[in-house]
Design an enzyme around this catalytic site. Structure first.
Site, PDB file in Angstrom:
ATOM      1  N   HIS A 119      62.055  83.146  78.241  1.00  0.00           N
ATOM      2  CA  HIS A 119      63.126  83.442  77.080  1.00  0.00           C
ATOM      3  C   HIS A 119      64.750  83.793  77.299  1.00  0.00           C
ATOM      4  CE1 HIS A 119      59.657  83.778  74.300  1.00  0.00           C
ATOM      5  NE2 HIS A 119      59.386  85.163  74.850  1.00  0.00           N
ATOM      6  N   GLU A 141      64.701  85.412  72.723  1.00  0.00           N
ATOM      7  CA  GLU A 141      65.432  84.482  73.042  1.00  0.00           C
ATOM      8  C   GLU A 141      66.747  84.595  72.363  1.00  0.00           C
ATOM      9  OE1 GLU A 141      63.871  80.296  72.596  1.00  0.00           O
ATOM     10  OE2 GLU A 141      65.664  79.561  72.191  1.00  0.00           O
ATOM     11  N   SER A 185      53.138  85.549  68.772  1.00  0.00           N
ATOM     12  CA  SER A 185      53.853  84.085  69.719  1.00  0.00           C
ATOM     13  C   SER A 185      54.363  83.425  68.428  1.00  0.00           C
ATOM     14  CB  SER A 185      52.771  83.282  70.211  1.00  0.00           C
ATOM     15  OG  SER A 185      53.311  81.996  70.469  1.00  0.00           O
ATOM     16  N   HIS A 206      53.387  85.530  75.559  1.00  0.00           N
ATOM     17  CA  HIS A 206      52.705  86.484  74.574  1.00  0.00           C
ATOM     18  C   HIS A 206      51.178  86.083  74.342  1.00  0.00           C
ATOM     19  CE1 HIS A 206      57.035  86.743  72.688  1.00  0.00           C
ATOM     20  NE2 HIS A 206      56.591  87.743  72.878  1.00  0.00           N
ATOM     21  N   CYS A 253      63.812  72.215  71.738  1.00  0.00           N
ATOM     22  CA  CYS A 253      63.370  71.702  72.935  1.00  0.00           C
ATOM     23  C   CYS A 253      62.306  70.630  72.707  1.00  0.00           C
ATOM     24  CB  CYS A 253      62.798  72.669  74.173  1.00  0.00           C
ATOM     25  SG  CYS A 253      61.266  73.123  73.701  1.00  0.00           S
ATOM     26  N   SER A 302      52.095  79.593  74.716  1.00  0.00           N
ATOM     27  CA  SER A 302      52.006  80.739  75.723  1.00  0.00           C
ATOM     28  C   SER A 302      50.341  80.693  75.752  1.00  0.00           C
ATOM     29  CB  SER A 302      52.534  81.986  75.268  1.00  0.00           C
ATOM     30  OG  SER A 302      52.370  82.201  73.855  1.00  0.00           O
ATOM     31  N   HIS A 324      64.000  88.069  68.053  1.00  0.00           N
ATOM     32  CA  HIS A 324      63.421  87.480  68.886  1.00  0.00           C
ATOM     33  C   HIS A 324      63.938  87.601  70.362  1.00  0.00           C
ATOM     34  CE1 HIS A 324      61.474  84.124  71.206  1.00  0.00           C
ATOM     35  NE2 HIS A 324      60.465  84.190  70.362  1.00  0.00           N
ATOM     36  N   SER A 384      65.150  77.338  70.554  1.00  0.00           N
ATOM     37  CA  SER A 384      64.368  76.356  70.791  1.00  0.00           C
ATOM     38  C   SER A 384      63.220  75.725  70.342  1.00  0.00           C
ATOM     39  CB  SER A 384      64.228  76.566  72.578  1.00  0.00           C
ATOM     40  OG  SER A 384      63.215  77.779  72.714  1.00  0.00           O
TER      41      SER A 384
END
Ligand code: SF4
Length: 276
Positions: A73, A125, A217, A41, A189, A260, A123, A161
Site C-alpha cells: 500500500h 494507501e 480487503s 488482508h 491499476c 490478497s 485506507h 489504485s
C-alpha cells in the site's frame, strides 16, 4: 457444479512481490522480520507468515534489531522518515503502481495543484498518498464530498489504485464541472481493471458468483459489490464458509478472488465447489 475460475483471481503482482520480499528476508535469516501493519488482508496467510517469522507491528521501535518492511500500500514520506529513524533496516515493498501515483501527486502538488484523491478515507494507501500532497490533499468518496470541497484554483484528481473505473469517471465529471480545467489522471491499476472486467465477463456465463477474500480487503468488497450488480453473489473468506445449501439452485458458479487471497485458499474453494 461447474466452476468458471477468473484468471485474475487472487494475488496481484504488487501483493505477490511484497509477500515474496518478506519471505526472502525471512529465509535469509536476517533477524526478525516485521511488517509495518498487516502485510495483506488475509488472516489465513498472516497466520502462515507469523509461523515463518514474519510479524506485523504498529510500533516501528520493535524493529530496532531487525528488518521492517513497508507493505504494498505504501506510506507517506513522514511515516517513511519515522520508520527510518527506528528500524535497523528498512525494506520498501511499495507496489510500483502505487509509487507511480505517489510520484504524480508530489509532482503536481509542487507545481501548485491541490490534489483530490478519490478513495476510501482511512485506507492505508490513501493515507500514504495524502502524505505526498504536501498539505494540499483532499479525499473524496462521492458527490457530496466533491460539492463540499473549498474553492480551489488548480486541481489534480487521482484515484486510489483499486477503485471502480466507472465510479471514478463519474467523480471526474463532477470534479471537472466544479473545477473547470482540472487535470484528471487515470491511476486505477491495470490489475484492478483486469480483475473487474473479467468478473463481469464470467458473470455473463454463470448463475452465481463466488468471491473469495478477506472481510477487510477493500478490493474484495468492491468485487462483491460489482458482482451483485450482475448475479446472485456469495462472499466467502475460506472454503469452510461454503454451505452446499446456499448453492443448490445454481449449476454454474463464477469464481473470483481479491488481490490478497492466496492461491492455496482459492484451490481449497475450487475443490469444495467441485464436490457440490
Ligand atoms: S492492486 Fe494494483 S496497485 Fe494495489 S498492490 Fe495490486 S497491482 Fe499494486
Amino acid at each position: 457444479m461447474k466452476i468458471i475460475l477468473a484468471k485474475s483471481a487472487g494475488f496481484c503482482w504488487g501483493v505477490s512481490r511484497a509477500v515474496d520480499k518478506a519471505r526472502g528476508l525471512a529465509d535469509a535469516g536476517d533477524g526478525p522480520i516485521y511488517t509495518d501493519g498487516p502485510l495483506i488482508h488475509n488472516e489465513q496467510l498472516m497466520a502462515r507468515l507469523r509461523s515463518e517469522g514474519i510479524l506485523e507491528t504498529d510500533n516501528p521501535g520493535d524493529a530496532s534489531k531487525g528488518t521492517l518492511l513497508i507493505r504494498a500500500h505504501g506510506i507517506s514520506p513522514e511515516r517513511r522518515l519515522a520508520l527510518t529513524r527506528h528500524a535497523a533496516c528498512l525494506v520498501d515493498a511499495t507496489c510500483p503502481d502505487v509509487a507511480k501515483i505517489q510520484g504524480k501527486i508530489r509532482k503536481h502538488a509542487r507545481t501548485g495543484y491541490d490534489i483530490i484523491i478519490y478513495g476510501d478515507e482511512g485506507h492505508a494507501e490513501v493515507i500514504g498518498l495524502l502524505g505526498y500532497a504536501e498539505g494540499k490533499g483532499h479525499v473524496v468518496n462521492g458527490r457530496d464530498d466533491v460539492e463540499q470541497l473549498p474553492q480551489l484554483d488548480k486541481v489534480c484528481l487521482v484515484s486510489q489504485s483499486t477503485q471502480f473505473p466507472a465510479a471514478y469517471s463519474g467523480i471526474a465529471e463532477l470534479v471537472k464541472m466544479r473545477f473547470p480545467g482540472a487535470v484528471v489522471l487515470d491511476t486505477i491499476c491495470i490489475a484492478t481493471k483486469r480483475r473487474q472486467a473479467e468478473l463481469l465477463e464470467i458473470a455473463g456465463q454463470a448463475d452465481v458468483i463466488v468471491v473469495v477474500g478477506g472481510a477487510h480487503s477493500a478490493n474484495t468488497v468492491r468485487l462483491v459489490e460489482l458482482a451483485k450488480t450482475k448475479k446472485p453473489t456469495i462472499h466467502i473468506q475460506t472454503a469452510d464458509d461454503i454451505d452446499a445449501g446456499m448453492l443448490k439452485d445454481f449449476r454454474v458458479a463464477g469464481l473470483s478472488a481479491g488481490a490478497s487471497t492466496p492461491a492455496f485458499i482459492i484451490d481449497e474453494v475450487m475443490a469444495r465447489l467441485e464436490k457440490i
